[in-house]
Design an enzyme around this catalytic site. Structure first.
Site, PDB file in Angstrom:
ATOM      1  N   ASP A 277      26.221  11.189 -57.635  1.00 19.21           N
ATOM      2  CA  ASP A 277      27.636  11.440 -57.834  1.00 19.21           C
ATOM      3  C   ASP A 277      28.198  10.228 -58.576  1.00 19.21           C
ATOM      4  O   ASP A 277      27.548   9.175 -58.623  1.00 19.21           O
ATOM      5  CB  ASP A 277      28.301  11.610 -56.468  1.00 19.21           C
ATOM      6  CG  ASP A 277      29.809  11.659 -56.566  1.00 19.21           C
ATOM      7  OD1 ASP A 277      30.310  12.447 -57.380  1.00 19.21           O
ATOM      8  OD2 ASP A 277      30.474  10.898 -55.840  1.00 19.21           O
TER       9      ASP A 277
ATOM     10  N   ASP B 176      29.036  10.243 -51.711  1.00 23.94           N
ATOM     11  CA  ASP B 176      29.862   9.631 -50.668  1.00 23.94           C
ATOM     12  C   ASP B 176      31.021  10.506 -50.207  1.00 23.94           C
ATOM     13  O   ASP B 176      31.657  10.198 -49.203  1.00 23.94           O
ATOM     14  CB  ASP B 176      30.427   8.297 -51.167  1.00 23.94           C
ATOM     15  CG  ASP B 176      31.501   8.488 -52.221  1.00 23.94           C
ATOM     16  OD1 ASP B 176      32.523   7.796 -52.156  1.00 23.94           O
ATOM     17  OD2 ASP B 176      31.319   9.339 -53.113  1.00 23.94           O
TER      18      ASP B 176
ATOM     19  N   ASP C  52      30.414  16.166 -51.650  1.00 29.99           N
ATOM     20  CA  ASP C  52      28.982  15.900 -51.848  1.00 29.99           C
ATOM     21  C   ASP C  52      28.142  16.397 -50.670  1.00 29.99           C
ATOM     22  O   ASP C  52      26.913  16.477 -50.774  1.00 29.99           O
ATOM     23  CB  ASP C  52      28.726  14.399 -52.033  1.00 29.99           C
ATOM     24  CG  ASP C  52      29.377  13.856 -53.283  1.00 29.99           C
ATOM     25  OD1 ASP C  52      29.407  14.581 -54.288  1.00 29.99           O
ATOM     26  OD2 ASP C  52      29.843  12.705 -53.263  1.00 29.99           O
TER      27      ASP C  52
END
Length: 628
Positions: A322, A510, A514
């Site tokens: 990410d 995080d 996600d």
């Protein structure tokens, strides 16, 4: 002498006397009457082996399973039947010595993990409104209350520093001994040691969700998940012993089939077969290898939720990332605004106040610096992957992505002049303003991507941000692939495509969005310090201090751990097979069998314990595909 610390004084005396007795019987075998030798051996055997024999028959009759203790018991009873008294005693003595080594190694491995949670505070100093202080259990301190932490004490609960600054040792959480400086308003995690004068914190998380509680939960989860080699060994041990006993019985009955063969000779071969085939070395050394690996990785501040994920980390072919808060700092700054007067900013602030996303936090901070107050917007709700919307004076207002803005105003001509994350303000079907924010890379991100490439792991960047922003980040990191403008459901489908193409694939993230990808990945890695609770819960590996450099070190240590476990498996199986064949051919006696059992077990356990020394060299690890 650390190994003997776990052995009681009585056990030391019994082992010492038994060893002396065994040596005397071997040296003076011819001079000592057989009846006296038998009596001496039986007495010492009962003193040394009573617990092994008891456990063997308890497991057999209660759990209906033959254990390695049962193998040792049958082998020693057979040796007594053949008149090999010193040999029978020797089998149990060395089996007990092997157990001492195993207990020591297991204790050392367990200490590597439990040492991280010894700092769990047993109380919190709750400060009342009148300034008085009361010691209470951490669970009794509520969110919003004030706690006091004296110099040298552990922080009992996560809380924001009320005033001044504090120096805190976070080694228990992050593995880093360098003190961290916190300023007023910043959150200090529980488990840290206050190195400053007295500080006061406003509690931000209750005891169940505190940093130290999450760490303990991760450690407890680790024991439940076994690696494939470890699970294979556990299943193998259940049916292995009965097969070995049957094979030994058949070996002892060979003279019934072939005339001229000696029962004593073939019975001794069967006993050698039983002693050598004891699976202790495999059953203990492989889990110890993984447990030691989990211990040293946790000392770096990376929590692995089980040995299965050690194996997955070691075998990774690809790793997806990410962007926001993972490879970037997650601390946005507003770098451009268009058509956002004070009235528009108050609407934008009201909407973003309801979100915990780093972009929303940055917008709110920007408005606060300008002295803006939020407008009375009602019915605020978050629209996943698009933005936030609400109602102001009976009219819909929203803030979000350009694609969402285009749905309201297809003829949108407003566009950013700077590259960054764009937030469009919408009122009714009109786009009335634009804010552009930018997030800097974490300093260790470039090094991580370079190192992963050297390790033979392909990297991908999957972000919900615009293509232009993703390309700016990609130009710094040089990943193998970039996927931009991804909604949460797009992230998951994109990840699955990568995994189908590359093989074993992990994901690093995080945020709440996600969590689905983290849960679906072969090795989900969450940033634990500032990451969402959902991401930490869904992940298999948690980096407690959000340091990207720890990911490469954890993968390198996982590769070494898996290699160590496989080395033990191959070494033990190969050595035992050789001695088994020699024993069946009559070329190996009971003493070689003892070496093949206890000796191999001790060597394999000591080899597994090497993992406990790796943490000293972890910063210098430079794993390459060859190491895997």
């Amino acid at each position: 002498m650390g190994i003997l610390k776990s052995v009681s004084q009585g056990e030391r005396w019994i082992l010492g006397l038994s060893l002396t007795m065994m040596l005397l019987l071997l040296i003076f075998r011819a001079e000592i009457p057989k009846a006296l030798a038998a009596g001496m051996c039986v007495i010492m055997y009962c003193a040394v082996a009573y617990d092994v024999v008891f456990e063997a028959f308890k497991t057999l009759f209660k759990r209906h399973r033959m254990s390695e203790q049962f193998l040792m018991t049958v082998a020693t009873f057979g040796a007594f039947g053949l008149g090999d008294y010193p040999e029978a005693l020797a089998v149990m003595i060395f089996y007990k010595i092997g157990e001492i080594f195993e207990e020591y190694a297991s204790g050392r491995s367990h200490e590597e993990i439990t040492s991280l949670v010894k700092l769990k505070p047993s109380f919190a100093r709750l400060v009342h409104e009148d300034g008085s202080e009361e010691k209470v259990k951490p669970r009794k301190a509520k969110i919003g209350s004030t706690i006091r932490v004296l110099a040298g004490e552990a922080v009992a609960l996560d809380g924001s520093l009320k005033e001044g600054q504090a120096f805190v040792n976070l080694a228990a959480l992050t593995g880093e001994s360098q003190p961290v400086t916190f300023k007023a308003g910043e959150e200090i995690p529980s488990g840290g040691i206050n190195l400053s004068e007295v500080i006061e914190l406003t509690v931000t998380r209750d005891s169940r969700n505190s940093s130290i509680a999450r760490l303990i939960n991760l450690i407890e989860d680790a024991a439940a998940n076994k690696s494939r080699p470890e699970a294979l060994i556990s299943r193998f041990a259940v049916w292995y012993t009965p097969l070995v006993v049957c094979a030994a019985v058949l070996l002892a009955l060979v003279p019934l089939v072939f005339t001229g063969e000696s029962f004593a000779d073939w019975t001794e071969r069967a006993l050698v077969f039983l002693v050598v085939s004891c699976p202790c070395a495999l059953v203990l050394s492989v889990p110890l290898s993984f447990f030691g690996g989990i211990g040293v990785i946790s000392r770096m501040g990376v929590m692995v939720k089980g040995s299965i994920f050690i194996e997955n980390l070691a075998r990774l072919k690809a790793l997806c990332f990410d962007k926001t808060g993972t490879v970037t700092r997650g601390r946005f700054e507003v770098i451009e605004t268009q058509d956002l007067d004070n009235a528009a900013l108050s609407l934008l602030m009201a909407l973003e106040l309801k979100s915990s996303h780093p972009v929303a936090v940055a917008v709110v901070e920007y408005c606060q610096r300008l002295g803006i107050r939020p407008a009375p917007v009602s019915s605020i709700r978050e629209v996943a992957g698009r933005g936030i919307e609400g109602v102001y004076n009976g009219e819909r207002v929203a803030a979000g992505r350009r694609e969402w803005a285009l749905e309201s105003s297809p003829e949108l001509h407003m566009s950013a002049t700077k590259t960054g994350t764009e937030i469009y303000l919408m009122q009714g079907d009109r786009v009335t303003g634009l804010a552009v924010l930018f997030d800097e890379l974490k300093p260790e991100a470039r090094e991580l991507f370079t190192r992963l490439k050297k390790m033979g792991i392909k990297t991908s960047l999957i972000t919900g941000d615009r293509q232009a922003v993703a390309e700016v980040i990609a130009s710094e990191l040089s990943p193998d692939a970039v996927y931009a403008e991804q909604l949460p459901e797009d992230k998951l489908s994109t990840f699955r495509e990568i995994r189908n193409r590359e093989g074993l694939t992990g994901f690093v993230g995080d945020g709440i969005n996600d969590a689905p990808v983290l849960a679906a990945s072969d090795a989900g890695i969450a940033m634990g310090q500032f990451g969402s609770a959902a991401a930490v819960e869904a992940a298999d590996v948690v980096v407690m201090n959000d340091s990207l450099s720890k990911i490469a070190e954890a993968i390198a240590l996982s590769r070494r751990t898996l290699n160590l476990a496989l080395q033990n498996m191959v070494f033990v199986i190969a050595a035992k097979l050789i001695i088994l064949i020699l024993g069946a051919l009559g070329l190996a006696g009971i003493w070689l069998a003892i070496v093949g059992d206890v000796g191999l077990c001790v060597l394999a356990v000591l080899n597994a314990m090497r993992a406990l020394t790796w943490v000293k060299k972890s910063s210098a690890l430079t794993a390459t595909p060859a190491e895997a």
